[in-house]
Design a protein around this motif. Sequence first.
Motif, short mmCIF file in Angstrom:
data_model
loop_
_atom_site.label_atom_id
_atom_site.label_comp_id
_atom_site.label_asym_id
_atom_site.label_seq_id
_atom_site.Cartn_x
_atom_site.Cartn_y
_atom_site.Cartn_z
N ILE A 64 24.03 59.07 -5.58
CA ILE A 64 23.98 59.21 -4.12
C ILE A 64 24.15 57.85 -3.44
O ILE A 64 24.26 57.77 -2.25
CB ILE A 64 22.69 59.91 -3.66
N ALA A 65 24.11 56.79 -4.21
CA ALA A 65 24.33 55.44 -3.69
C ALA A 65 25.08 54.66 -4.76
O ALA A 65 24.92 54.92 -5.96
CB ALA A 65 23.01 54.78 -3.37
N PRO A 66 25.89 53.70 -4.37
CA PRO A 66 26.59 52.89 -5.36
C PRO A 66 25.61 52.18 -6.29
O PRO A 66 24.55 51.76 -5.85
CB PRO A 66 27.38 51.88 -4.53
N PRO A 67 25.95 52.07 -7.56
CA PRO A 67 25.08 51.35 -8.50
C PRO A 67 24.80 49.93 -7.99
O PRO A 67 25.69 49.26 -7.48
CB PRO A 67 25.87 51.33 -9.79
N GLY A 68 23.56 49.52 -8.09
CA GLY A 68 23.17 48.18 -7.67
C GLY A 68 22.86 48.04 -6.20
O GLY A 68 22.45 47.00 -5.74
N SER A 69 23.05 49.12 -5.43
CA SER A 69 22.74 49.04 -3.99
C SER A 69 21.23 49.08 -3.83
O SER A 69 20.50 49.55 -4.68
CB SER A 69 23.40 50.16 -3.23
#
Length: 83
Positions: free
Chosen positions: A75-80
């Motif tokens: 649901i969110a970019p990795p690392g965000s």
Amino acid sequence: MSTQSTACIVVFKDHATQDQIDRYAEQINGGGGAVTARYDSVLKGFAATLTASQLQSFQGDDIIQYIEPDQVITIAPPGSDVQ
């Protein structure tokens, strides 16, 4: 003969018995596919790599509720840093 396989999640209908689910798992493992995870306490089903012929034969089976691709969903970019 195709050797293509597909990672899937197979979910059975509520009336499916554990013995019936076990027989499907045995059929997959003995027929060139592989059951990779069991979800007996979460839902009636498992994750598996199915051969093309197994996938085709299971589709529309009256004991199976649905088959869907086994994939990662984010649901969110990795690392965000979304909270």
